[in-house]
Design a protein around this motif. Sequence first.
Motif, short mmCIF file in Angstrom:
data_model
loop_
_atom_site.label_atom_id
_atom_site.label_comp_id
_atom_site.label_asym_id
_atom_site.label_seq_id
_atom_site.Cartn_x
_atom_site.Cartn_y
_atom_site.Cartn_z
N GLY A 161 0.78 -1.23 0.00
CA GLY A 161 0.00 0.00 0.00
C GLY A 161 0.81 1.28 0.00
N LYS A 162 2.13 1.18 -0.10
CA LYS A 162 2.94 2.40 -0.21
C LYS A 162 2.66 3.10 -1.53
CE LYS A 162 6.66 0.57 2.71
NZ LYS A 162 8.08 0.14 2.75
N THR A 163 2.47 2.32 -2.58
CA THR A 163 2.07 2.86 -3.87
C THR A 163 0.93 2.03 -4.43
OG1 THR A 163 3.72 1.50 -5.04
CG2 THR A 163 4.38 3.73 -4.38
N TRP A 164 0.07 2.68 -5.22
CA TRP A 164 -1.09 2.02 -5.83
C TRP A 164 -1.07 2.27 -7.33
CZ3 TRP A 164 -4.05 -1.25 -3.07
CH2 TRP A 164 -4.00 -1.14 -1.67
N ILE A 165 -1.27 1.21 -8.10
CA ILE A 165 -1.27 1.28 -9.56
C ILE A 165 -2.70 1.08 -10.07
CG2 ILE A 165 -0.35 0.31 -11.69
CD1 ILE A 165 1.72 1.64 -9.85
N PRO A 166 -3.23 2.02 -10.86
CA PRO A 166 -4.56 1.82 -11.44
C PRO A 166 -4.60 0.62 -12.36
CG PRO A 166 -3.86 4.12 -11.62
CD PRO A 166 -2.65 3.33 -11.23
N TRP A 167 -5.70 -0.13 -12.29
CA TRP A 167 -5.90 -1.28 -13.17
C TRP A 167 -7.21 -1.13 -13.96
CZ3 TRP A 167 -4.59 -7.02 -12.61
CH2 TRP A 167 -3.22 -7.19 -12.38
N MET A 168 -7.72 0.06 -14.12
CA MET A 168 -9.02 0.24 -14.74
C MET A 168 -9.06 -0.19 -16.20
SD MET A 168 -8.95 2.24 -11.92
CE MET A 168 -8.52 3.96 -12.09
N GLU A 169 -7.90 -0.21 -16.86
CA GLU A 169 -7.86 -0.63 -18.26
C GLU A 169 -7.72 -2.14 -18.40
OE1 GLU A 169 -3.43 -0.68 -17.41
OE2 GLU A 169 -5.29 0.11 -16.56
N ARG A 170 -7.69 -2.86 -17.27
CA ARG A 170 -7.41 -4.30 -17.29
C ARG A 170 -8.62 -5.15 -16.88
NH1 ARG A 170 -1.34 -5.33 -15.20
NH2 ARG A 170 -0.40 -3.32 -15.69
N THR A 171 -9.82 -4.61 -16.91
CA THR A 171 -10.96 -5.31 -16.31
C THR A 171 -12.01 -5.81 -17.29
OG1 THR A 171 -12.14 -3.22 -15.99
CG2 THR A 171 -10.74 -4.01 -14.17
N GLY A 172 -11.93 -5.46 -18.55
CA GLY A 172 -12.99 -5.88 -19.46
C GLY A 172 -14.35 -5.40 -18.98
N ASN A 173 -14.42 -4.13 -18.58
CA ASN A 173 -15.63 -3.56 -17.97
C ASN A 173 -15.97 -2.23 -18.65
OD1 ASN A 173 -17.75 -2.99 -16.21
ND2 ASN A 173 -16.41 -2.30 -14.55
N PRO A 174 -16.29 -2.24 -19.95
CA PRO A 174 -16.50 -1.00 -20.69
C PRO A 174 -17.69 -0.18 -20.21
CG PRO A 174 -17.21 -2.88 -22.00
CD PRO A 174 -16.49 -3.43 -20.80
N ASP A 175 -18.63 -0.81 -19.50
CA ASP A 175 -19.79 -0.09 -19.00
C ASP A 175 -19.56 0.52 -17.61
OD1 ASP A 175 -21.64 -0.60 -21.20
OD2 ASP A 175 -21.58 -2.68 -20.54
N ASP A 176 -18.35 0.37 -17.09
CA ASP A 176 -18.00 0.94 -15.79
C ASP A 176 -18.93 0.47 -14.67
OD1 ASP A 176 -15.85 2.27 -16.86
OD2 ASP A 176 -16.88 4.18 -17.06
N PHE A 177 -19.27 -0.81 -14.67
CA PHE A 177 -20.07 -1.36 -13.57
C PHE A 177 -19.29 -1.26 -12.26
CE2 PHE A 177 -21.97 -4.25 -16.99
CZ PHE A 177 -23.11 -3.47 -17.11
N HIS A 178 -20.03 -1.10 -11.16
CA HIS A 178 -19.41 -1.09 -9.85
C HIS A 178 -18.85 -2.48 -9.53
CE1 HIS A 178 -21.32 2.68 -9.56
NE2 HIS A 178 -22.36 2.37 -8.82
#
Length: 336
Positions: A161-178
């Motif tokens: 938790g010292k650094t956090w890397i976004p993974w939003m492009e790695r989810t196969g979730n184009p509709d931005d579901f919660h």
Amino acid sequence: MDVPATPSLLAARAPLIGVTRAGHRIVAVGLRGDIVYSDDEGRTWAQAKVPVSTDLVAVSFPDAKRGWAVGHGGVVIHTDDGGATWVKQVDGRRLSELAVNYYKQMLGDSSSVEVKRAFRDAKALASDGSSEALLDVFFESEKRGFIVGTFNRIFRTEDGGKTWIPWMERTGNPDDFHFYSVHGDGERILLTGEHGMVWKLNRAKGIFEPRPTPYKGTLFGSLESGNDVVVYGMRGSLFQSSDGCATWKKVEVPNRAGITGGVVLADGAFLLVNQAGIALLSRDGGNSFETVKLARPMSYFGAGGFADGNVALVGADGVVVETVPQFSHSATHSVN
């Protein structure tokens, strides 16, 4: 996000949402930054020192000392002493900045559609000053973990938790579901969320791949034992898979209340709880469930921390520790 939780003698009886074990200690988190812990199987409780008073909804301990909790405002707090004292590692404001800067650096003519979408979404969320809620946390070791939340928010850490890397492009979730949960068992890590969606981590590719169920409502969580997986959610929705989440079978249950939490017992059995105060137990890999009686039922929000025949449950009336019961033999509900 910047105001410490208020001490209260009633913290263990106030609504609590997430619970787990830190070694033999039970740790539960809830509203207004309340965190309580017990070293005697729930007979007595102490309140932790917490630097935030925002609602906390999930907690994860990969070992007896190190743990993380998350909640509204995108807060991530951390403990090194088994949950007695906590520090804030990051919050939604900082996570939004991280996401915008990360994807801005990745942009270029050859950027993928996923990266461009992630940058657009991160920029939009940061521009209106919103601090998106985090809804779950899972650490597979003292260094490696995920945090997830609303609108496709997911971050990975490799350094505790010292650094956090976004993974939003790695989810196969184009509709931005919660994302409502992130949970793992050995090599398998699953996400569950809106629209009956499940995502399974492909470690080799470093992406989460969609494994949708037939359901179109919200799934709150998953449990895994060996080859068997169950996912559960609103209106008593429950699905089972034994083939790596490739296919799903609907499991009927006796009550339509939302199934909000569960835990895997020592023998691999699944115990689930719902908002109607009902517990369901399966000893056949989730193919069928029976209602079981608990000593102090309430509207349940979560379950966790099985050890020595006991399980910790949280809900509207705080936290209780129950002895896992035997089948009631009142009803059997099987896969369709």
